[in-house]
Design an enzyme around this catalytic site. Structure first.
Site, PDB file in Angstrom:
ATOM      1  CE  LYS A  27      -3.939   2.275   1.385  1.00 23.00           C
ATOM      2  NZ  LYS A  27      -5.318   2.158   0.911  1.00 23.00           N
ATOM      3  CD  GLU A  30      -6.140  -1.288  -0.291  1.00 20.04           C
ATOM      4  OE1 GLU A  30      -5.693  -2.213   0.423  1.00 20.04           O
ATOM      5  OE2 GLU A  30      -7.073  -0.536   0.064  1.00 20.04           O
TER       6      GLU A  30
HETATM    7  N1  ATP Z   1     -16.763  -9.084   1.928  1.00 18.96           N
HETATM    8  C1  ATP Z   1     -16.876  -8.388   3.052  1.00 18.96           C
HETATM    9  N2  ATP Z   1     -17.541  -8.875   4.109  1.00 18.96           N
HETATM   10  C2  ATP Z   1     -17.653  -8.183   5.248  1.00 18.96           C
HETATM   11  N3  ATP Z   1     -17.134  -6.953   5.438  1.00 18.96           N
HETATM   12  C3  ATP Z   1     -16.471  -6.398   4.424  1.00 18.96           C
HETATM   13  C4  ATP Z   1     -16.297  -7.071   3.190  1.00 18.96           C
HETATM   14  N4  ATP Z   1     -15.591  -6.278   2.356  1.00 18.96           N
HETATM   15  C5  ATP Z   1     -15.339  -5.151   3.044  1.00 18.96           C
HETATM   16  N5  ATP Z   1     -15.853  -5.221   4.294  1.00 18.96           N
HETATM   17  C6  ATP Z   1     -15.773  -4.175   5.334  1.00 18.96           C
HETATM   18  O1  ATP Z   1     -16.094  -2.929   4.741  1.00 18.96           O
HETATM   19  C7  ATP Z   1     -15.229  -1.901   5.215  1.00 18.96           C
HETATM   20  C8  ATP Z   1     -14.476  -1.299   4.043  1.00 18.96           C
HETATM   21  O2  ATP Z   1     -13.662  -2.287   3.455  1.00 18.96           O
HETATM   22  P1  ATP Z   1     -12.154  -2.000   3.038  1.00 18.96           P
HETATM   23  O3  ATP Z   1     -11.368  -1.446   4.173  1.00 18.96           O
HETATM   24  O4  ATP Z   1     -11.646  -3.248   2.405  1.00 18.96           O
HETATM   25  O5  ATP Z   1     -12.392  -0.846   1.954  1.00 18.96           O
HETATM   26  P2  ATP Z   1     -11.303  -0.053   1.084  1.00 18.96           P
HETATM   27  O6  ATP Z   1     -11.902   0.131  -0.259  1.00 18.96           O
HETATM   28  O7  ATP Z   1      -9.995  -0.749   1.178  1.00 18.96           O
HETATM   29  O8  ATP Z   1     -11.225   1.356   1.830  1.00 18.96           O
HETATM   30  P3  ATP Z   1     -10.034   2.471   1.732  1.00 18.96           P
HETATM   31  O9  ATP Z   1     -10.432   3.372   0.609  1.00 18.96           O
HETATM   32  O10 ATP Z   1     -10.111   3.120   3.076  1.00 18.96           O
HETATM   33  O11 ATP Z   1      -8.724   1.759   1.496  1.00 18.96           O
HETATM   34  C9  ATP Z   1     -14.328  -2.563   6.254  1.00 18.96           C
HETATM   35  O12 ATP Z   1     -14.870  -2.384   7.528  1.00 18.96           O
HETATM   36  C10 ATP Z   1     -14.351  -4.030   5.862  1.00 18.96           C
HETATM   37  O13 ATP Z   1     -14.086  -4.887   6.945  1.00 18.96           O
HETATM   38 MG    MG Z   2      -8.189  -0.058   1.836  1.00 14.24          MG
END
Ligand code: ATP
Ligand code: MG
Length: 210
Positions: free
Chosen positions: A33, A101
């Site tokens: 990241k 990422e």
């Molecule tokens: N398949 C899933 N099942 C349950 N919870 C999920 C799932 N995918 C994502 N989440 C939850 O949704 C939220 C956002 O997910 P994540 O952190 O992966 O998003 P992101 O796109 O990486 O965000 P950022 O832009 O902050 O990097 C988190 O709390 C994560 O645990």
């Molecule tokens: Mg993320």
């Protein structure tokens, strides 16, 4: 030499980190990241370490860790830092794959004149677009696909995250002209084991290794 893949999204919070953990864990890859904005709620690298089941040395150190959970250009300014796109070159391809990422969505600025998508365009690495399935995703997804294509970034396809909304998923892939890679369902509890199993059921690994 192995695949290096970029995981980006249609928005912040769509599930990029969860998807990246599943992908990196399944590929036995390194995870990187480059820009982490916000550290008080934990970092994406720590979340991937926990969810992927990968050993700690597979989680590469961030290039920039910024204190504020905000757009990287602003979080950097608050910390008195300027993010230089030249400092974000990805690690060279190795014998094992690399999952990178991005921060937020594609059109997120890293400084006054560069977007994350411009950085991805420089890299020319294949990109997986993560998208929600819920209302609003058609607009966000098609705009994102257009931004990727305009920059000639190779698009592997779109990975949906959430409950099934078959018609939204279908029309995005048809009009956007992209491959539907699969859909990660909501997992409760979200454990490393459940994530690995859901990824294996929902995605074809060969789509990411070609
Ligand atoms: N398949 C899933 N099942 C349950 N919870 C999920 C799932 N995918 C994502 N989440 C939850 O949704 C939220 C956002 O997910 P994540 O952190 O992966 O998003 P992101 O796109 O990486 O965000 P950022 O832009 O902050 O990097 C988190 O709390 C994560 O645990
Ligand atoms: Mg993320």
């Amino acid at each position: 030499m192995s695949t290096r893949l970029v995981v980006s999204g249609t928005d912040t919070d769509v599930g990029k980190t969860v998807f990246s953990a599943a992908l990196a864990g399944t590929l036995d890859a390194d995870y990187w990241k480059p820009v982490q904005a916000g550290r008080d709620d934990g970092t994406d690298a720590l979340r991937v370490a926990r969810l992927s089941g990968l050993p700690p040395e597979r989680i590469l150190p961030e290039r920039y860790i910024l204190n504020t959970p905000a757009s990287p250009h602003y979080a950097a300014r608050i910390d008195g830092v300027t993010i230089d796109a030249n400092d974000l070159a990805p690690p060279p391809a190795k014998e094992r794959p690399l999952v990178i990422e991005g921060a937020g969505g594609l059109m997120v600025p890293i400084n006054e004149d560069t977007l994350f998508s411009d950085v991805f365009a420089r890299w020319k690495l294949p990109l997986v677009l993560c998208a929600r399935t819920t209302l609003g995703t058609i607009n966000h997804s098609l705009l994102s696909i257009e931004a990727v294509k305009r920059r000639d970034i190779p698009l592997v396809g779109i990975a949906f995250i959430g409950e099934e909304y078959a018609e939204s998923e279908r029309i995005i892939c048809k009009i956007g002209g992209v491959r539907h890679l699969g859909r990660l369902p909501p997992l409760s509890p979200l454990t490393s084991e459940a994530l690995r199993a859901a990824f294996a059921t929902s995605f074809n690994l060969s789509d990411f290794t070609a």
